[in-house]
Design an enzyme around this catalytic site. Structure first.
Site, PDB file in Angstrom:
ATOM      1  CD  GLU A  40      -5.471   5.852  -0.064  1.00 57.07           C
ATOM      2  OE1 GLU A  40      -5.672   7.048  -0.367  1.00 57.07           O
ATOM      3  OE2 GLU A  40      -6.081   5.284   0.869  1.00 57.07           O
ATOM      4  CG  HIS A  42       5.043  -5.526   0.626  1.00 59.93           C
ATOM      5  ND1 HIS A  42       4.324  -5.987  -0.456  1.00 59.93           N
ATOM      6  CD2 HIS A  42       4.357  -5.939   1.714  1.00 59.93           C
ATOM      7  CE1 HIS A  42       3.246  -6.622  -0.030  1.00 59.93           C
ATOM      8  NE2 HIS A  42       3.238  -6.601   1.277  1.00 59.93           N
ATOM      9  CB  ILE A  62       3.977  -8.415  -3.893  1.00 64.73           C
ATOM     10  CG1 ILE A  62       4.543  -9.737  -4.432  1.00 64.73           C
ATOM     11  CG2 ILE A  62       2.460  -8.387  -4.040  1.00 64.73           C
ATOM     12  CD1 ILE A  62       4.083 -10.955  -3.645  1.00 64.73           C
ATOM     13  N   GLY A 104      -1.706  -5.008  -1.121  1.00 65.33           N
ATOM     14  CA  GLY A 104      -3.147  -4.918  -1.324  1.00 65.33           C
ATOM     15  C   GLY A 104      -3.732  -3.635  -0.766  1.00 65.33           C
ATOM     16  CB  VAL A 105      -3.218  -1.776   2.421  1.00 67.83           C
ATOM     17  CG1 VAL A 105      -1.733  -1.486   2.413  1.00 67.83           C
ATOM     18  CG2 VAL A 105      -3.989  -0.718   3.163  1.00 67.83           C
TER      19      VAL A 105
END
Length: 152
Positions: free
Chosen positions: A63, A49, A55, A58-59
């Site tokens: 968290e 990723h 990067i 976002g998830v």
């Protein structure tokens, strides 16, 4: 009051690689917490990723932010050993990417509690700039409620 990783691991059930809080900078039990996550290139997520342009997903930002709130929720002795569960998320916003070398500072505040349910608001910052924010609906559950397990 600051909490190091050893104390965080006494409070949260998460363990690496899913433990996404390195330090708690401030805490007001069952009200608010400010936490720190150092984002480093050695994290497994950056293998995919994205190769050549890493990067922080976002998830995982969400968290990490929820875990800071989880420390505030679970810090009181009467809540230790419970598991904080997502009931939903609202008002999620991502303002800019987080990349290796960044330090994510999360400010989390419990805004509403009713029984074992509540709402947490969290803002994430890098270099004092807002990078993400969200509202989390949560429930605090015991292992017995979750799995039918009794503690020894």
């Amino acid at each position: 009051m600051e909490l190091g990783i050893e104390e965080i691991m006494k409070i949260l059930p998460h363990r690496p690689p899913m433990l996404l809080v390195d330090k708690i900078l401030e805490i007001e039990p069952f009200k608010s917490a400010t936490g720190l996550k150092n984002v480093t290139m050695t994290e497994q997520v950056f293998l995919g990723h994205f190769p050549g342009h890493p990067i922080f997903p976002g998830v995982l930002q969400l968290e990490a932010m929820a875990q800071v709130g989880g420390v505030a929720m679970l810090y009181p002795e009467e809540h230790r050993g419970k598991t904080p569960l997502f009931g939903g998320m609202d008002n999620i916003k991502f303002k800019r990417p987080i990349v290796p070398g960044d330090t994510l500072i999360t400010k989390a505040e419990i805004v509403k509690v009713r029984g074992v349910f509540g709402v947490l608001h969290a803002d994430g910052y890098v270099d004092d700039k807002l990078v993400s924010s969200a509202d989390f609906k949560f429930a605090l559950k015991t292992d017995e409620e979750l799995f039918g397990l009794k503690k020894n």
